[in-house]
Write a protein that holds these residues in place. Structure first.
Motif, PDB file in Angstrom:
ATOM      1  N   ASP A  22       1.643  23.782 -16.717  1.00 26.56           N
ATOM      2  CA  ASP A  22       1.105  22.885 -17.528  1.00 26.56           C
ATOM      3  C   ASP A  22       0.316  23.810 -18.700  1.00 26.56           C
ATOM      4  OD1 ASP A  22       0.073  20.587 -17.993  1.00 26.56           O
ATOM      5  OD2 ASP A  22      -1.758  20.939 -16.868  1.00 26.56           O
ATOM      6  N   ARG A  23       0.899  24.418 -19.364  1.00 28.44           N
ATOM      7  CA  ARG A  23       0.696  25.100 -20.734  1.00 28.44           C
ATOM      8  C   ARG A  23       1.612  25.211 -21.669  1.00 28.44           C
ATOM      9  NH1 ARG A  23       2.281  30.348 -21.389  1.00 28.44           N
ATOM     10  NH2 ARG A  23       3.167  31.387 -19.668  1.00 28.44           N
ATOM     11  N   ALA A  24       1.313  25.724 -22.776  1.00 28.16           N
ATOM     12  CA  ALA A  24       2.355  26.068 -24.061  1.00 28.16           C
ATOM     13  C   ALA A  24       2.560  27.356 -23.677  1.00 28.16           C
ATOM     14  CB  ALA A  24       1.831  25.602 -25.326  1.00 28.16           C
ATOM     15  N   ALA A  25       3.737  27.813 -24.373  1.00 23.50           N
ATOM     16  CA  ALA A  25       4.093  29.210 -24.301  1.00 23.50           C
ATOM     17  C   ALA A  25       3.621  29.874 -25.451  1.00 23.50           C
ATOM     18  CB  ALA A  25       5.832  29.272 -24.556  1.00 23.50           C
ATOM     19  N   LEU A  26       3.238  31.331 -25.624  1.00 25.47           N
ATOM     20  CA  LEU A  26       2.678  31.847 -26.601  1.00 25.47           C
ATOM     21  C   LEU A  26       4.065  32.681 -27.337  1.00 25.47           C
ATOM     22  CD1 LEU A  26       0.641  32.994 -28.529  1.00 25.47           C
ATOM     23  CD2 LEU A  26       0.019  34.941 -26.782  1.00 25.47           C
ATOM     24  N   VAL A  27       4.076  32.373 -28.521  1.00 26.61           N
ATOM     25  CA  VAL A  27       5.176  33.243 -29.365  1.00 26.61           C
ATOM     26  C   VAL A  27       4.424  34.071 -30.217  1.00 26.61           C
ATOM     27  CG1 VAL A  27       7.366  32.918 -30.956  1.00 26.61           C
ATOM     28  CG2 VAL A  27       6.589  31.130 -29.116  1.00 26.61           C
ATOM     29  N   GLY A  28       4.612  35.313 -30.412  1.00 23.98           N
ATOM     30  CA  GLY A  28       3.948  36.257 -31.062  1.00 23.98           C
ATOM     31  C   GLY A  28       4.968  36.958 -32.131  1.00 23.98           C
ATOM     32  N   TYR A  29       4.643  37.099 -33.259  1.00 24.09           N
ATOM     33  CA  TYR A  29       5.368  37.591 -34.268  1.00 24.09           C
ATOM     34  C   TYR A  29       4.747  39.040 -34.772  1.00 24.09           C
ATOM     35  CZ  TYR A  29       7.055  38.618 -39.252  1.00 24.09           C
ATOM     36  OH  TYR A  29       7.814  39.375 -40.223  1.00 24.09           O
ATOM     37  N   LEU A  30       5.550  40.082 -35.016  1.00 25.64           N
ATOM     38  CA  LEU A  30       5.344  41.100 -35.673  1.00 25.64           C
ATOM     39  C   LEU A  30       6.718  41.594 -36.321  1.00 25.64           C
ATOM     40  CD1 LEU A  30       3.438  43.022 -32.853  1.00 25.64           C
ATOM     41  CD2 LEU A  30       2.486  42.423 -34.791  1.00 25.64           C
ATOM     42  N   LEU A  47       1.729  43.449 -27.477  1.00 33.04           N
ATOM     43  CA  LEU A  47       2.143  42.099 -27.710  1.00 33.04           C
ATOM     44  C   LEU A  47       2.384  41.611 -26.386  1.00 33.04           C
ATOM     45  CD1 LEU A  47       1.894  39.629 -29.115  1.00 33.04           C
ATOM     46  CD2 LEU A  47       4.163  40.282 -30.380  1.00 33.04           C
ATOM     47  N   VAL A  48       3.398  42.099 -25.722  1.00 29.50           N
ATOM     48  CA  VAL A  48       3.920  41.505 -24.325  1.00 29.50           C
ATOM     49  C   VAL A  48       2.709  41.723 -23.320  1.00 29.50           C
ATOM     50  CG1 VAL A  48       5.595  41.790 -22.518  1.00 29.50           C
ATOM     51  CG2 VAL A  48       6.025  42.079 -25.145  1.00 29.50           C
ATOM     52  N   VAL A 237       2.298  32.538 -33.445  1.00 30.32           N
ATOM     53  CA  VAL A 237       1.054  33.220 -34.025  1.00 30.32           C
ATOM     54  C   VAL A 237       1.663  34.696 -34.755  1.00 30.32           C
ATOM     55  CG1 VAL A 237      -1.108  34.541 -33.676  1.00 30.32           C
ATOM     56  CG2 VAL A 237      -0.686  32.708 -32.439  1.00 30.32           C
ATOM     57  N   GLY A 238       1.148  34.870 -36.191  1.00 34.39           N
ATOM     58  CA  GLY A 238       1.961  35.763 -36.670  1.00 34.39           C
ATOM     59  C   GLY A 238       0.717  36.776 -37.545  1.00 34.39           C
ATOM     60  N   SER A 239       0.365  36.303 -38.527  1.00 32.47           N
ATOM     61  CA  SER A 239      -0.729  36.942 -39.502  1.00 32.47           C
ATOM     62  C   SER A 239      -1.633  37.601 -38.619  1.00 32.47           C
ATOM     63  CB  SER A 239      -1.076  36.252 -40.652  1.00 32.47           C
ATOM     64  OG  SER A 239       0.136  35.661 -41.383  1.00 32.47           O
ATOM     65  N   ALA A 240      -2.359  36.588 -37.807  1.00 35.28           N
ATOM     66  CA  ALA A 240      -3.547  37.452 -36.963  1.00 35.28           C
ATOM     67  C   ALA A 240      -3.257  38.595 -36.291  1.00 35.28           C
ATOM     68  CB  ALA A 240      -4.158  36.323 -36.031  1.00 35.28           C
ATOM     69  N   LEU A 241      -1.912  38.605 -35.789  1.00 36.60           N
ATOM     70  CA  LEU A 241      -1.540  39.626 -34.959  1.00 36.60           C
ATOM     71  C   LEU A 241      -1.272  40.868 -36.014  1.00 36.60           C
ATOM     72  CD1 LEU A 241       0.818  37.831 -32.303  1.00 36.60           C
ATOM     73  CD2 LEU A 241      -1.334  39.052 -31.945  1.00 36.60           C
ATOM     74  N   VAL A 242      -0.649  40.717 -37.155  1.00 40.10           N
ATOM     75  CA  VAL A 242      -0.271  41.767 -38.053  1.00 40.10           C
ATOM     76  C   VAL A 242      -1.474  42.293 -38.428  1.00 40.10           C
ATOM     77  CG1 VAL A 242       0.991  42.394 -40.141  1.00 40.10           C
ATOM     78  CG2 VAL A 242       1.970  40.792 -38.624  1.00 40.10           C
ATOM     79  N   ARG A 243      -2.512  41.328 -38.924  1.00 41.93           N
ATOM     80  CA  ARG A 243      -3.891  41.795 -39.278  1.00 41.93           C
ATOM     81  C   ARG A 243      -4.570  42.582 -38.241  1.00 41.93           C
ATOM     82  NH1 ARG A 243      -6.895  39.994 -43.406  1.00 41.93           N
ATOM     83  NH2 ARG A 243      -5.802  38.078 -43.478  1.00 41.93           N
ATOM     84  N   ALA A 244      -4.470  42.461 -36.997  1.00 41.53           N
ATOM     85  CA  ALA A 244      -4.885  43.116 -35.839  1.00 41.53           C
ATOM     86  C   ALA A 244      -4.261  44.420 -35.932  1.00 41.53           C
ATOM     87  CB  ALA A 244      -4.800  42.542 -34.464  1.00 41.53           C
ATOM     88  N   PRO A 250      -1.951  49.189 -31.931  1.00 41.41           N
ATOM     89  CA  PRO A 250      -1.389  48.380 -30.813  1.00 41.41           C
ATOM     90  C   PRO A 250      -2.586  48.040 -29.999  1.00 41.41           C
ATOM     91  CG  PRO A 250       0.102  50.524 -31.275  1.00 41.41           C
ATOM     92  CD  PRO A 250      -1.234  50.471 -31.869  1.00 41.41           C
ATOM     93  N   SER A 251      -3.559  48.824 -29.615  1.00 43.34           N
ATOM     94  CA  SER A 251      -4.620  48.173 -28.440  1.00 43.34           C
ATOM     95  C   SER A 251      -5.345  46.990 -29.158  1.00 43.34           C
ATOM     96  CB  SER A 251      -5.781  49.356 -28.414  1.00 43.34           C
ATOM     97  OG  SER A 251      -6.426  49.638 -29.655  1.00 43.34           O
ATOM     98  N   ALA A 252      -5.335  46.983 -30.478  1.00 37.00           N
ATOM     99  CA  ALA A 252      -6.130  45.660 -31.099  1.00 37.00           C
ATOM    100  C   ALA A 252      -5.037  44.365 -30.937  1.00 37.00           C
ATOM    101  CB  ALA A 252      -6.354  45.959 -32.588  1.00 37.00           C
ATOM    102  N   VAL A 253      -3.763  44.661 -30.957  1.00 35.89           N
ATOM    103  CA  VAL A 253      -2.667  43.738 -30.735  1.00 35.89           C
ATOM    104  C   VAL A 253      -2.915  43.055 -29.531  1.00 35.89           C
ATOM    105  CG1 VAL A 253      -0.170  43.239 -30.748  1.00 35.89           C
ATOM    106  CG2 VAL A 253      -1.345  44.499 -32.618  1.00 35.89           C
ATOM    107  N   GLU A 254      -2.754  43.854 -28.482  1.00 34.15           N
ATOM    108  CA  GLU A 254      -2.952  43.629 -27.241  1.00 34.15           C
ATOM    109  C   GLU A 254      -4.206  42.617 -26.976  1.00 34.15           C
ATOM    110  OE1 GLU A 254      -3.176  45.117 -22.439  1.00 34.15           O
ATOM    111  OE2 GLU A 254      -2.641  46.750 -24.185  1.00 34.15           O
ATOM    112  N   ARG A 255      -5.460  43.138 -27.302  1.00 35.78           N
ATOM    113  CA  ARG A 255      -6.713  42.415 -27.283  1.00 35.78           C
ATOM    114  C   ARG A 255      -6.616  41.090 -27.849  1.00 35.78           C
ATOM    115  NH1 ARG A 255      -9.454  45.925 -29.339  1.00 35.78           N
ATOM    116  NH2 ARG A 255      -9.607  45.007 -31.253  1.00 35.78           N
TER     117      ARG A 255
END
Length: 266
Positions: A22-30, A47-48, A237-244, A250-255
């Motif tokens: 009962d949720r959407a999937a998270l697709v993360g771009y890097l 990211l994973v 989600v892409g730019s927000a992860l690349v900015r992180a 990588p620790s910021a990406v995970e967070r």
């Protein structure tokens, strides 16, 4: 490979599993190669660990028509540091080994230069599920359709708010895995809100026969993710992860990924 076998192992299976929760999937771009190849592989693993269900590995390109300033700047650095097309498969393998389902986002000229059949073969061997092709339309995709059928890969085409009904039908008929719905006209990037036409585009794409529709462009906050998750099968989600990654590694990406993972469950 039968259509049922492909659907059972690709992104459609991930989206079905998320739907069962009962949720959407998270697709993360890097992008691969940023800040360098090793650093991008570490970021993919982070990211994973943060909760991405599907990892979209971007291949930097010299003429990125869809990429906004954050991703474009990262791509320029990756290219300047010598990233090569084959490095995509290293990142794909890392994402698969970490437990996510990886796809590649690549401008089509890079795949053509590598060789469509060879690219499909090597992507499948690395554990990849398919390719997002922002500048390839179904009418010009015969070679890719044949290669993806031969190697059991997803074909992820794009639709936009400007897409008329016949274009939606053509994309849905040719796609496999999911259809990528661009929330707004323009390039990727963080925005204050998600385009107001995104929900209608998802509904229209489903009406054209799509089983799975994921929304990207402008998803910048946990609240955005929660909003899009109300009506889409996946939140990209892409730019927000690349900015992180640029700001904190990588620790910021995970967070940050964990925040978006919570958003799709809100």
């Amino acid at each position: 490979m039968s259509a049922e076998d492909v659907e059972g192992r690709g992104t459609a299976a991930v989206l079905a599993s998320a739907r069962a929760e009962d949720r959407a999937a998270l697709v993360g771009y890097l992008p691969v190669g940023y800040p360098d190849v090793r650093g991008s592989v570490d970021a993919v693993r982070a990211l994973v660990a943060g909760g991405a269900d599907i990892v979209e590995v971007g291949m930097p390109y010299t003429d990125p028509g869809m990429d906004g300033p954050v991703i474009e700047a990262a791509s320029v650095q990756a290219l300047n540091r010598g990233v090569r097309v084959r490095d995509v498969f290293t990142a794909v393998e890392a994402a698969a080994d970490a437990g996510a389902t990886p796809v590649v986002m690549s401008y089509w000229n890079l795949v053509l230069h590598y060789g469509v059949e060879a690219y499909a073969r090597d992507l499948s061997a690395a554990g990849g599920a398919g390719i997002v092709t922002p500048d390839l339309i179904p009418e010009e995709a015969d070679e890719w359709i044949a290669a993806s059928d031969a190697h059991g890969l997803d074909r992820i085409f794009l639709v936009a708010p400007s897409s008329p009904p016949d274009r939606l039908s053509a994309v849905v008929a040719a796609a496999r895995g999911f259809v990528y719905a661009a929330s707004t006209m323009g390039v990727t990037g963080t925005r204050e809100d998600v385009g107001d036409k995104a929900e209608g585009l998802v509904a229209d794409t489903r009406a054209a026969g799509a089983r799975n529709v994921c929304v990207g462009l402008g998803v910048s906050t946990r609240a955005h993710a929660a909003e899009v998750a109300r009506y889409a099968d996946g939140v990209i989600v892409g730019s927000a992860l690349v900015r992180a990654l640029a700001d904190g590694g990588p620790s910021a990406v995970e967070r940050v990924a964990a925040q978006f993972a919570e958003g799709v469950r809100d």
